[in-house]
Design an enzyme around this catalytic site. Sequence first.
Site, PDB file in Angstrom:
ATOM      1  N   SER A 184      10.895  10.062 -13.774  1.00 23.58           N
ATOM      2  CA  SER A 184      10.274  10.949 -14.764  1.00 23.58           C
ATOM      3  C   SER A 184       9.349  11.976 -14.120  1.00 23.58           C
ATOM      4  O   SER A 184       8.761  12.797 -14.820  1.00 23.58           O
ATOM      5  CB  SER A 184       9.497  10.121 -15.793  1.00 23.58           C
ATOM      6  OG  SER A 184       8.498   9.355 -15.162  1.00 23.58           O
ATOM      7  N   ASN A 194       1.164   0.938 -18.135  1.00 21.85           N
ATOM      8  CA  ASN A 194       1.309   1.046 -19.595  1.00 21.85           C
ATOM      9  C   ASN A 194       0.073   1.648 -20.253  1.00 21.85           C
ATOM     10  O   ASN A 194       0.183   2.536 -21.104  1.00 21.85           O
ATOM     11  CB  ASN A 194       1.626  -0.323 -20.201  1.00 21.85           C
ATOM     12  CG  ASN A 194       2.961  -0.855 -19.724  1.00 21.85           C
ATOM     13  OD1 ASN A 194       3.728  -0.116 -19.110  1.00 21.85           O
ATOM     14  ND2 ASN A 194       3.236  -2.117 -19.978  1.00 21.85           N
ATOM     15  N   THR A 228       8.119  37.554 -56.419  1.00 16.04           N
ATOM     16  CA  THR A 228       8.573  36.177 -56.632  1.00 16.04           C
ATOM     17  C   THR A 228      10.086  36.294 -56.631  1.00 16.04           C
ATOM     18  O   THR A 228      10.634  37.303 -57.098  1.00 16.04           O
ATOM     19  CB  THR A 228       8.080  35.578 -57.966  1.00 16.04           C
ATOM     20  OG1 THR A 228       8.601  36.366 -59.042  1.00 16.04           O
ATOM     21  CG2 THR A 228       6.555  35.573 -58.052  1.00 16.04           C
ATOM     22  N   HIS A 229      10.743  35.294 -56.076  1.00 17.32           N
ATOM     23  CA  HIS A 229      12.210  35.334 -55.900  1.00 17.32           C
ATOM     24  C   HIS A 229      12.631  36.558 -55.077  1.00 17.32           C
ATOM     25  O   HIS A 229      13.754  37.029 -55.203  1.00 17.32           O
ATOM     26  CB  HIS A 229      12.947  35.344 -57.246  1.00 17.32           C
ATOM     27  CG  HIS A 229      12.431  34.348 -58.234  1.00 17.32           C
ATOM     28  ND1 HIS A 229      12.964  33.100 -58.390  1.00 17.32           N
ATOM     29  CD2 HIS A 229      11.375  34.417 -59.097  1.00 17.32           C
ATOM     30  CE1 HIS A 229      12.287  32.421 -59.315  1.00 17.32           C
ATOM     31  NE2 HIS A 229      11.316  33.198 -59.755  1.00 17.32           N
ATOM     32  N   SER A 249      18.824  48.456 -28.684  1.00 18.82           N
ATOM     33  CA  SER A 249      20.180  47.944 -28.595  1.00 18.82           C
ATOM     34  C   SER A 249      20.874  48.662 -27.454  1.00 18.82           C
ATOM     35  O   SER A 249      20.617  49.839 -27.195  1.00 18.82           O
ATOM     36  CB  SER A 249      20.912  48.212 -29.909  1.00 18.82           C
ATOM     37  OG  SER A 249      22.310  48.245 -29.681  1.00 18.82           O
ATOM     38  N   ASN A 254      14.739  46.494 -32.653  1.00 17.10           N
ATOM     39  CA  ASN A 254      14.899  45.157 -33.227  1.00 17.10           C
ATOM     40  C   ASN A 254      13.636  44.307 -33.092  1.00 17.10           C
ATOM     41  O   ASN A 254      13.017  44.291 -32.031  1.00 17.10           O
ATOM     42  CB  ASN A 254      16.070  44.440 -32.547  1.00 17.10           C
ATOM     43  CG  ASN A 254      17.390  45.179 -32.751  1.00 17.10           C
ATOM     44  OD1 ASN A 254      17.610  45.782 -33.799  1.00 17.10           O
ATOM     45  ND2 ASN A 254      18.241  45.159 -31.747  1.00 17.10           N
ATOM     46  N   TYR A 277       4.918  -2.310 -25.027  1.00 18.21           N
ATOM     47  CA  TYR A 277       5.537  -1.170 -24.356  1.00 18.21           C
ATOM     48  C   TYR A 277       7.031  -1.384 -24.115  1.00 18.21           C
ATOM     49  O   TYR A 277       7.468  -2.472 -23.767  1.00 18.21           O
ATOM     50  CB  TYR A 277       4.843  -0.914 -23.005  1.00 18.21           C
ATOM     51  CG  TYR A 277       5.492   0.220 -22.229  1.00 18.21           C
ATOM     52  CD1 TYR A 277       5.143   1.539 -22.472  1.00 18.21           C
ATOM     53  CD2 TYR A 277       6.483  -0.039 -21.271  1.00 18.21           C
ATOM     54  CE1 TYR A 277       5.759   2.579 -21.795  1.00 18.21           C
ATOM     55  CE2 TYR A 277       7.101   0.996 -20.589  1.00 18.21           C
ATOM     56  CZ  TYR A 277       6.735   2.298 -20.853  1.00 18.21           C
ATOM     57  OH  TYR A 277       7.336   3.321 -20.185  1.00 18.21           O
ATOM     58  N   GLN A 290       9.034   6.501 -22.505  1.00 16.92           N
ATOM     59  CA  GLN A 290       8.991   7.566 -21.503  1.00 16.92           C
ATOM     60  C   GLN A 290       9.620   8.846 -22.062  1.00 16.92           C
ATOM     61  O   GLN A 290       9.324   9.938 -21.602  1.00 16.92           O
ATOM     62  CB  GLN A 290       9.735   7.105 -20.246  1.00 16.92           C
ATOM     63  CG  GLN A 290       9.757   8.119 -19.127  1.00 16.92           C
ATOM     64  CD  GLN A 290      10.137   7.481 -17.797  1.00 16.92           C
ATOM     65  OE1 GLN A 290       9.358   6.763 -17.210  1.00 16.92           O
ATOM     66  NE2 GLN A 290      11.362   7.722 -17.355  1.00 16.92           N
ATOM     67  N   LYS A 305       7.658  12.375 -23.733  1.00 21.26           N
ATOM     68  CA  LYS A 305       6.994  13.524 -23.131  1.00 21.26           C
ATOM     69  C   LYS A 305       7.751  14.839 -23.277  1.00 21.26           C
ATOM     70  O   LYS A 305       7.178  15.842 -23.711  1.00 21.26           O
ATOM     71  CB  LYS A 305       6.703  13.238 -21.656  1.00 21.26           C
ATOM     72  CG  LYS A 305       5.616  12.192 -21.512  1.00 21.26           C
ATOM     73  CD  LYS A 305       5.540  11.630 -20.116  1.00 21.26           C
ATOM     74  CE  LYS A 305       4.944  10.243 -20.157  1.00 21.26           C
ATOM     75  NZ  LYS A 305       5.818   9.241 -20.824  1.00 21.26           N
TER      76      LYS A 305
HETATM   77  N1  ARG Z   1       6.712   6.581 -16.646  1.00 23.43           N
HETATM   78  C1  ARG Z   1       6.382   5.588 -17.607  1.00 23.43           C
HETATM   79  C2  ARG Z   1       6.289   6.219 -19.019  1.00 23.43           C
HETATM   80  O1  ARG Z   1       6.271   7.394 -19.104  1.00 23.43           O
HETATM   81  C3  ARG Z   1       5.083   4.951 -17.278  1.00 23.43           C
HETATM   82  C4  ARG Z   1       4.925   3.586 -17.780  1.00 23.43           C
HETATM   83  C5  ARG Z   1       5.853   2.695 -17.060  1.00 23.43           C
HETATM   84  N2  ARG Z   1       5.554   1.332 -17.308  1.00 23.43           N
HETATM   85  C6  ARG Z   1       6.358   0.368 -16.964  1.00 23.43           C
HETATM   86  N3  ARG Z   1       5.989  -0.822 -17.199  1.00 23.43           N
HETATM   87  N4  ARG Z   1       7.483   0.621 -16.351  1.00 23.43           N
HETATM   88  O2  ARG Z   1       6.276   5.567 -20.017  1.00 23.43           O
END
Ligand code: ARG
Length: 472
Positions: free
Chosen positions: A37, A124, A169-170, A291, A299, A331, A336, A339
């Site tokens: 990640s 975690n 309106t509308h 254009s 535009n 967890y 993950q 993000k």
């Molecule tokens: N990269 C992980 C996440 O974004 C971090 C936590 C990982 N924890 C684990 N027990 N593998 O969630």
Amino acid sequence: MTDNASNTPKAKGQGQAMWGGRFSAKPAELMQAINVSIGFDKRLWAQDLAGSRAHARMLMNQGVIASHDGEEILEGLARVEDELLSGTFPFRDEYEDIHMNIEARLRELIGPTAGRLHTARSRNDQVAVDFRLWVRDACDRTVGQLEALQKALLTQAETHADALMPGFTHLQPAQPVTFGHHLMAYVEMFGRDAGRFRDARARMNECPLGAAALAGSPFPIDRQQTASALGFDRPTANSLDSVSSRDFALEALSAASITATHLSRLAEEIVLWTTPMFGFIKLTDAFTTGSSIMPQKKNPDAAELIRAKVGRILGSLTTLTVVMKGLPLAYSKDMQEDKVPTFEAFDALELSLLAMAGMVADLTPNTENMAKAAGAGFSTATDLADWLVRTLNMPFRDAHHVTGSAVKTAEGLGVDLADLSLAQFQAIEPRITNDVYAVLTPAASAASRMSYGGTAPAQVRAQIARWKEQLA
Ligand code: ARG
């Protein structure tokens, strides 16, 4: 060709080689490919450092680690920060995520003492605090961007507090309003949006650090200390919840989706208003594109893109909702996947808010066209009905009927209501007098709507003043 040989991509035919090439990675490589990640969670580096510093100081203060070890760790983290700031930090896939990348680098810089930093901590609770800090920052930034947009709207609204335009309106001409009033509607919407981000921030402002893996820690940690060091109001009260909740992100994404919806409505209006058919506003070259084939085109691409971004932002909310749905406590690695959608949504929202503020500042209304349109479509018909009620004490339903006949007559003659002669009015309702003409202009119509929050320029100015004070 033996079976063995066919295991290497080279030994296969052309088509097979491509297939084989793709899947020739060893299980360990595939595991790394799906697990890694760092490519996206490197964006959490500043939050990860802040969390580690707060944690290290607390461990020292509590005597969980020796002071000299803690100092060494803090000095090492400062060097890591220098590398991150100067762009020399080595991000490495083999260390999977930002947490292990930073810890591995710390170890390279200061040696085995680095290993003491992870006492009474787990990735975690580490990722939970990092991500919460990031989302909290994102909410704060968004509030600032919303306020900047509100200020841009206020400036235009103040300049054009009594510029007439049709209210719809509308999307049919309904009653005259002012351009300032119309813009102030968005100031209200974006004000509530900012409120939603503030509310979400207040609710998320509890620190999960110290929940450790899921059950808490046997070390004498002080969670209050790390919470206040990181600007949280208090520590979270349940360790399982601490490491497994992402509703703070869901709430922020909900607020983002609603904001994006509001942005898309304003964007749509800008698109409409800039077409020559409306001709209500003009944008400069700064926010339009030409254009490649039609030389006359200008535009409103920025507005169109803002109108579209809500798809991405609402998509992120959907993504994270589905990721979290049905996850058992505590967890799971599924999390993950929180993000990328969150980063993407806030990137899109930030760009949209900045571009919208720029566009609002950039636009110039064609007040002549707007005023002309404000009078079209029998937009003062309600004013005629209201006049009949006020002056002749007619029940509103009857007044509505008389007005309908007047509109029909005017429409048949191809003229506006104000162009009907007194004789023509009196043929419909004999008690109508010359006074009626005073309420039939768009300006009189708008000025008469003095009820609180109405479109009368005096009311609009009062709201502008209130907002200016609030945003000062
Ligand atoms: N990269 C992980 C996440 O974004 C971090 C936590 C990982 N924890 C684990 N027990 N593998 O969630």
